[in-house]
Design a protein around this motif. Sequence first.
Motif, PDB file in Angstrom:
ATOM      1  N   SER A 227      35.787  41.222  38.527  1.00  0.00           N
ATOM      2  CA  SER A 227      35.982  42.685  38.952  1.00  0.00           C
ATOM      3  C   SER A 227      35.307  43.043  40.207  1.00  0.00           C
ATOM      4  O   SER A 227      34.361  42.852  40.344  1.00  0.00           O
ATOM      5  CB  SER A 227      35.465  43.568  37.898  1.00  0.00           C
TER       6      SER A 227
ATOM      7  N   ASN B  84      37.981  48.446  44.874  1.00  0.00           N
ATOM      8  CA  ASN B  84      39.219  48.307  45.392  1.00  0.00           C
ATOM      9  C   ASN B  84      39.330  49.447  46.612  1.00  0.00           C
ATOM     10  O   ASN B  84      40.149  50.330  46.422  1.00  0.00           O
ATOM     11  CB  ASN B  84      40.111  48.695  44.272  1.00  0.00           C
TER      12      ASN B  84
ATOM     13  N   LEU C  14      43.002  36.653  44.484  1.00  0.00           N
ATOM     14  CA  LEU C  14      41.957  37.498  44.816  1.00  0.00           C
ATOM     15  C   LEU C  14      42.295  38.793  45.885  1.00  0.00           C
ATOM     16  O   LEU C  14      41.736  39.802  45.652  1.00  0.00           O
ATOM     17  CB  LEU C  14      40.994  36.370  45.792  1.00  0.00           C
TER      18      LEU C  14
ATOM     19  N   ASP D 145      44.738  40.556  45.729  1.00  0.00           N
ATOM     20  CA  ASP D 145      45.368  41.536  44.859  1.00  0.00           C
ATOM     21  C   ASP D 145      44.189  42.429  44.092  1.00  0.00           C
ATOM     22  O   ASP D 145      44.209  43.456  44.097  1.00  0.00           O
ATOM     23  CB  ASP D 145      46.319  41.024  43.517  1.00  0.00           C
ATOM     24  N   GLU D 146      43.194  41.601  43.751  1.00  0.00           N
ATOM     25  CA  GLU D 146      42.071  42.258  42.901  1.00  0.00           C
ATOM     26  C   GLU D 146      41.159  42.885  44.017  1.00  0.00           C
ATOM     27  O   GLU D 146      40.675  44.096  43.658  1.00  0.00           O
ATOM     28  CB  GLU D 146      41.159  41.327  42.307  1.00  0.00           C
TER      29      GLU D 146
ATOM     30  N   ALA E 160      49.421  37.581  41.211  1.00  0.00           N
ATOM     31  CA  ALA E 160      49.068  38.902  41.912  1.00  0.00           C
ATOM     32  C   ALA E 160      50.147  39.942  41.440  1.00  0.00           C
ATOM     33  O   ALA E 160      51.100  40.393  42.110  1.00  0.00           O
ATOM     34  CB  ALA E 160      49.350  38.681  43.459  1.00  0.00           C
TER      35      ALA E 160
ATOM     36  N   ARG F 236      50.126  43.245  41.301  1.00  0.00           N
ATOM     37  CA  ARG F 236      50.080  44.883  41.748  1.00  0.00           C
ATOM     38  C   ARG F 236      50.735  44.622  43.209  1.00  0.00           C
ATOM     39  O   ARG F 236      51.705  45.443  43.504  1.00  0.00           O
ATOM     40  CB  ARG F 236      48.729  45.318  41.967  1.00  0.00           C
TER      41      ARG F 236
ATOM     42  N   THR G 160      37.321  39.107  51.411  1.00  0.00           N
ATOM     43  CA  THR G 160      36.288  39.793  50.639  1.00  0.00           C
ATOM     44  C   THR G 160      35.853  40.735  51.620  1.00  0.00           C
ATOM     45  O   THR G 160      35.584  41.949  51.440  1.00  0.00           O
ATOM     46  CB  THR G 160      35.371  38.992  50.111  1.00  0.00           C
TER      47      THR G 160
END
Length: 356
Positions: free
Chosen positions: A2, A5, A48, A50-51, A82, A84, A344
Amino acid sequence: MSVPNPASRPDSGLTLGFLAHVGHDDITTRDGATRSQGLEDGLELFALADELGFDVGYVRTRHLQAPLASPLLFLVAAGARAPRMALGTAVIPLWFENPARLAEDLATTDLLLGGRLRAGLSSGYSAQLAPYVDAFGITETDPQERVDRVLAKTLDLLDGTIVATADAHVEDIEPGSSLRIQPQVRGLRSRLAYGAGGPARAARAGAQGLGLQLATLQPDDGTQRTFEDLQLEAIAAYREASREAGHGEGRVAVSRQVVPVADEDELERFLTLLPRERSVDPADGEHRGREIGGGRAVFSRVVLDTPDVVAEALTSDRAVAAADELILALPFQGRPDESARALTTFAHEVAPQLRG
């Protein structure tokens, strides 16, 4: 896993995407199963992203080379990892395509992705056709003529052009019925884009109702104008042609190679991967040279620095400001863990500044 976003705030007008260089090498067979570590690493990177909240992920296409040769197949697999974000290509080179098969594949992929396909189409990436003639059956001597023909035919087929009339030998269809490429997917054509360079090709994309993808290089027209000015000219030509053809403002995506780094160790590692020197100042960072196809080109500056410096470079970029979507082009030779760190850091520390 988690994570925050920040790159998908509903009140933001800027779409954030990334361009990954997925390979299918490192093929191994174990316990009777054949696997590609490169493809698996690519799928994990998309999961990754997507998250992390990226809005769209793109892949390049290369034939007769180790990088990805079948992007639509990869995107279907990525869609399961992915669920989303939108998924696209930057770009599918039309030199190698059959219009009917491409239209079928685009439509089928879009259905499998639930309407999330954002395919970019364009010309090839080589000045020479000779290495590809035997494999792909290329007969034209003018590459651009072939590209224009394949693009026009593909769009016609996606629009539902009747290609034949059924006779008694076409199973399960009433004789006399009109035949079209299947499946027919409403709205797919409006989500396609063309990877153009100069203003003439950009205007053509606008007139055809396609989106516009601009890369990290522009054709050098000899005027000594900056990279940003050349891209702004292409964007303006595209917007004007799109409006005149009744398609509104259209949609523009621009790619930039920027890498936010957290410390000196990351800085030194990425310096060995990027094709040009670290620079923030446009006067120092842009350079002119030859693109892959052999023509003269102006390349964008590469920004390799702290997240704040990267964010400032992007917010001051006039072509980025004029676009609807920013695509982060990841280093071509980056390891999977390095690409993951870049995504990231960008999502956590750069994206909030762009969105804000």
